[in-house]
Design a protein around this motif. Structure first.
Motif, short mmCIF file in Angstrom:
data_model
loop_
_atom_site.label_atom_id
_atom_site.label_comp_id
_atom_site.label_asym_id
_atom_site.label_seq_id
_atom_site.Cartn_x
_atom_site.Cartn_y
_atom_site.Cartn_z
N PRO A 1 0.66 -1.34 0.18
CA PRO A 1 -0.01 0.17 0.08
C PRO A 1 0.78 1.36 0.05
O PRO A 1 1.96 1.05 0.40
CB PRO A 1 -0.71 -0.23 1.38
N PRO A 2 0.30 2.48 -0.51
CA PRO A 2 1.07 3.62 -0.62
C PRO A 2 1.58 4.03 0.70
O PRO A 2 2.59 4.53 0.81
CB PRO A 2 0.08 4.57 -1.11
N GLU A 3 1.03 3.85 1.77
CA GLU A 3 1.58 4.46 3.24
C GLU A 3 2.78 3.76 3.41
O GLU A 3 3.85 4.47 3.92
CB GLU A 3 0.48 4.15 4.40
N LEU A 4 3.02 2.33 3.04
CA LEU A 4 4.32 1.85 3.40
C LEU A 4 5.44 2.21 2.28
O LEU A 4 6.64 2.59 2.77
CB LEU A 4 4.11 0.30 3.34
N LEU A 5 4.83 2.63 1.01
CA LEU A 5 5.77 3.21 0.22
C LEU A 5 6.33 4.46 0.46
O LEU A 5 7.49 4.96 0.29
CB LEU A 5 5.16 3.30 -1.41
N PHE A 6 5.48 5.41 1.29
CA PHE A 6 5.93 6.53 1.69
C PHE A 6 6.78 6.39 3.05
O PHE A 6 6.96 7.68 3.62
CB PHE A 6 4.77 7.52 1.93
N GLY A 7 6.89 5.32 3.66
CA GLY A 7 7.83 5.01 4.83
C GLY A 7 6.91 5.05 6.00
O GLY A 7 7.66 5.40 7.15
N SER A 8 5.73 4.93 6.15
CA SER A 8 4.87 5.01 7.30
C SER A 8 5.40 3.64 8.17
O SER A 8 5.46 2.65 7.98
CB SER A 8 3.42 4.75 7.10
N ARG A 9 5.67 4.25 9.66
CA ARG A 9 6.08 3.04 10.52
C ARG A 9 5.11 2.85 11.28
O ARG A 9 5.29 1.83 12.35
CB ARG A 9 7.37 3.76 11.09
N TYR A 10 3.92 3.59 11.33
CA TYR A 10 2.91 3.05 12.19
C TYR A 10 1.71 2.79 11.19
O TYR A 10 1.36 3.51 10.48
CB TYR A 10 2.45 4.40 13.21
N TYR A 11 1.34 1.47 11.26
CA TYR A 11 0.26 1.17 10.37
C TYR A 11 -0.47 0.24 10.84
O TYR A 11 -0.34 -0.12 12.01
CB TYR A 11 0.89 0.83 8.99
N SER A 12 -1.43 -0.23 10.36
CA SER A 12 -2.57 -1.27 11.01
C SER A 12 -2.81 -2.60 9.78
O SER A 12 -2.29 -2.67 8.70
CB SER A 12 -3.69 -0.29 11.25
#
Lengths: 348, 383
Positions: free
Chosen positions: B180-191
């Motif tokens: 997903p895009p949030e991981l591609l943008f480097g998000s370290r807090y996800y669900s």
């Protein structure tokens, strides 16, 4: 108004929801009664004593007669001391509480399958804690781990890792009382007529201390984490625990709470160092010589294992050779058989 | 021999290895049998001795979660035993996997078939999420198919428990095309929403019969996503600044920023939003509604697995095909599959076709005898 169901329509019972905890390996495989725990430990201790006595006698008849073997309750005291060592190490490394609690659970579970006369808790403790860092997703490198613990080499930790994992039946997931207590803490803040925030915080902090004390006891091997957590909250403020239980419609659980509280208060003492030192001194004499690297019994056992492995390899090689010899060099169905045998690894 | 060693030896004797079917860097997979019953199993032998830090994390994760999880749509771990320095996982034997079925051009998928596979995927995933487990590597070739047609989530080598609020997780998870895009943008807090995005991609792939968002690099992946779904505006995807573990103040909880504040944000160009309908020309409105809800940019607005199971798509006609009636590939692809699984790669091996998903050649279904009988069978099953 609920009407009785017509007789010809089978009434469908409402779907029952099993609590998630009841699907866990902890619920299925790691809950015991106090009597079971006692019986397990006594029988482990007895069979270890018998085996070690035989090894001594095989080496030199009569040599085991004046050895004072450990009793199961002495073994337990020694393990308990090493539970406190895990807490110290975790403080030193600043590991999260989950790592500490998991390492302690592993250590206790290990000694429901093994005895300290075979495996000294010092290294088992190091291995259990190292394994816990990995299973709880807080891995650190072995190098960083051992270099921060005095007189510890990588092999002290790794040599036992398989044995520990096996003893745990590879069941790594642990449900902890401190997590359950966190849930209670969130719940009680929402209670009608909840005490003020400062008091609540004080009760929670006290309860957390009781949870830590409970790790010195057998509580987690007997009771589910939610009940241990409630008992700890009850030790901090029994009214608050009772109010919570009533609000949840779970008054019946309050009957179990006193026995858990008693266990935490009675068994939650750190064993005296003098007593444990004396046990450890006797352990030096009565530990299983087959497990002492370099001893006569150890070498004899290794040699026997090596002989067995060698004959197995020879048998396999013979099978491969035969299959190759019998076959046509340009390939027939027998060659297929040869490759199939060769494809299996050495250690199968 | 110690009690523990004895127990291990007894376990080892329960299973026999027949034939090596694949070998990778970390593991060898054998086809085997349960000695007493002849039941077929797959034995995954992990080479453990070679790691300087002992048992490695992916083996630990796989064993930890599969030991706990028991569900018809999750692969079953039957046993674990060790031989010398190897760890052996005894898994239920599964014939095939979804990627092979998607690629088999001789098969025709009915909308009801796709509905059935997606329903089983969501069921397995809802169970994982209910148990606080993130899978973090959903893709068609990790969805294995049993001989009775049941779909099972497999390969838990990247799985983990939900982190507590304020604790970081790695963003280097999920195979790129399904990330997903949030991981591609480097998000370290996800669900759990990261897994839902992957299901959305799989859902689209089942309809298109080709990967929906095949990016050639992490950067290209974002471009591919935005080209397909439109570049999000700041307000389309607000982000809550992460609270640190020690931070107890509640003041800034409601302060929202846009996704451009994510750690690895880079602008990748403005693409217009095109309706899903333009690409998925034959899909029903329900289908596109559910697909769209899996591919929402803002993770918190993405549908949950539980909500998805209650989505009208699953109760509308046509009803999902019975698992036993689903298309199967003729070839025994089991060996090919285990080989790929052994590698446990996070990045796809090949670069893939690198094309924007072309509209599928939607050949008019010919009503063969076989189809007629399948339809009759379906009616019998569900009427």
């Amino acid at each position: 108004m609920a009407l009785p169901a017509p007789p010809d329509v089978p009434s469908i019972p409402p779907p029952t929801r099993t609590p998630l905890f009841e699907g866990s390996t902890q619920f299925r495989n790691w809950r015991f009664s106090q009597q079971q725990l006692h019986a397990t430990r006594v029988s482990l201790n007895r069979s270890a004593v018998t085996a070690i006595r035989n090894t001594f006698e095989a080496d030199l008849p009569g040599s085991s007669s004046d050895i004072q073997f450990l009793e199961s309750k002495e073994e337990l005291l020694l393990v308990k001391l090493y539970v406190t060592k895990i807490s110290q190490l975790c403080g030193h490394f600043r590991f999260p509480e989950e790592v500490e609690a998991t390492g302690i659970s592993y250590l206790k579970r290990f000694y429901l399958k093994n005895t300290v006369m075979d495996w000294h808790p010092k290294n088992v403790m190091l291995t259990a804690l190292f394994l816990a860092t990995k299973t709880t997703n807080n891995p650190i490198s072995l190098e960083a781990y051992t270099s921060n613990i005095p007189r510890t080499s990588a092999s002290d930790v790794l040599d036992l890792e398989f044995l520990v994992a096996q003893s745990l039946a590879f069941e790594f997931a642990i449900w902890h009382a401190h997590r359950a207590l966190w849930g209670l803490w969130l719940d009680v803040q929402d209670l009608p007529n909840a005490p003020n925030r400062d008091d609540l915080q004080k009760y929670y902090d006290t309860a957390v201390q009781h949870v830590r004390t409970s790790r010195l006891t057998d509580a987690e091997l007997i009771y589910p984490p939610s009940q241990i957590a409630l008992a700890c909250l009850s030790l901090a403020d029994s009214d608050l625990a009772a109010t919570w239980a009533r609000a949840k419609g779970a008054e019946s659980v309050l009957q179990i709470i006193p026995s858990i509280k008693d266990m935490i208060l009675q068994d939650g003492q750190v064993p005296s160092v003098e007593v444990v030192r004396e046990i450890d001194r006797r352990l030096k004499v009565c530990k299983n010589p087959e497990k002492v690297v370099g001893s006569k019994a150890y070498l004899a056992k290794k040699e026997k294992e090596e002989r067995e492995a060698e004959s197995k390899r020879a048998k396999k090689a013979e099978g491969v050779r035969k299959a190759m010899e019998d076959g046509d060099p340009f390939g027939d169905e027998l060659n297929g058989a040869a490759t199939a045998i060769a494809a299996l690894d050495d250690d199968d | 021999m110690d009690a523990v060693e004895k127990a291990n030896a007894a376990r080892q004797r329960r299973w026999t290895k027949d034939q090596k079917v694949g070998e990778g860097t970390y593991a060898v997979v054998y086809r085997g049998r349960e000695a007493a019953t002849g039941r077929r199993v797959a034995i995954k032998k992990l080479k453990v001795g070679q790691f300087k830090d002992g048992l490695d994390m992916s083996a630990i994760r796989e064993v930890k979660y599969l030991r706990e999880l028991r569900h018809p749509n999750v692969i079953e771990l039957l046993d674990v035993f060790s031989s010398k320095t190897n760890l052996n996982l005894v898994l239920e034997f599964l014939d095939s996997e979804l990627e092979a079925i998607i690629k088999d051009r001789t098969l025709v998928f009915l909308p009801a078939d796709i509905k059935s596979w997606i329903a089983m995927t969501f069921r397995g995933l809802e169970y994982c999420h209910r148990n606080f487990v993130l899978h973090r590597d959903l893709k068609p070739n990790n969805l294995l198919i049993a001989s009775d047609g049941q779909l099972k989530l497999a390969d838990f080598g990247l799985a983990r428990d939900f982190a507590d609020p304020g604790y970081k997780m790695t963003c280097q998870v999920i195979t790129r095309w399904y990330r997903p895009p949030e991981l591609l943008f480097g998000s370290r807090y996800y669900s759990t929403a990261v897994d839902i995005w992957s299901v959305g991609c799989i859902f689209a792939e089942l309809m298109l019969r080709t990967p929906y968002l095949p990016g050639e690099s992490d950067m290209d992946q974002l471009k591919t996503i935005f080209r397909a779904l439109g570049t999000p505006a700041e307000e389309d995807w607000p982000v809550r600044p992460p609270r640190t573990a020690s931070d107890d103040t509640l003041a800034d909880v409601h302060a929202l920023q846009g996704h451009t504040k994510l750690p690895d944000y880079v602008p990748v160009g403005q693409f217009p939003k095109t309706p899903l309908r333009d690409l998925f020309t034959a899909a029903s409105a329900d289908t596109l509604n559910l697909l769209g809800k899996c591919l929402v940019y803002e993770p918190r607005k993405r549908i949950s697995a539980k909500e998805a199971l209650n989505h009208p798509y699953f109760s509308a006609l046509p009803y999902p095909s019975h698992p036993s009636k689903l298309p199967k590939c003729a070839a025994q692809l089991a060996s090919a599959k285990v080989l790929e699984e052994v590698n446990g790669n996070v990045d796809p091996v090949g670069q893939g076709p690198g094309v924007k998903a072309a509209p599928p050649k939607r050949a008019k279904r010919k009503l063969s005898d076989d189809d007629i009988s399948r339809n009759i069978a379906r009616k019998l099953d569900f009427s």
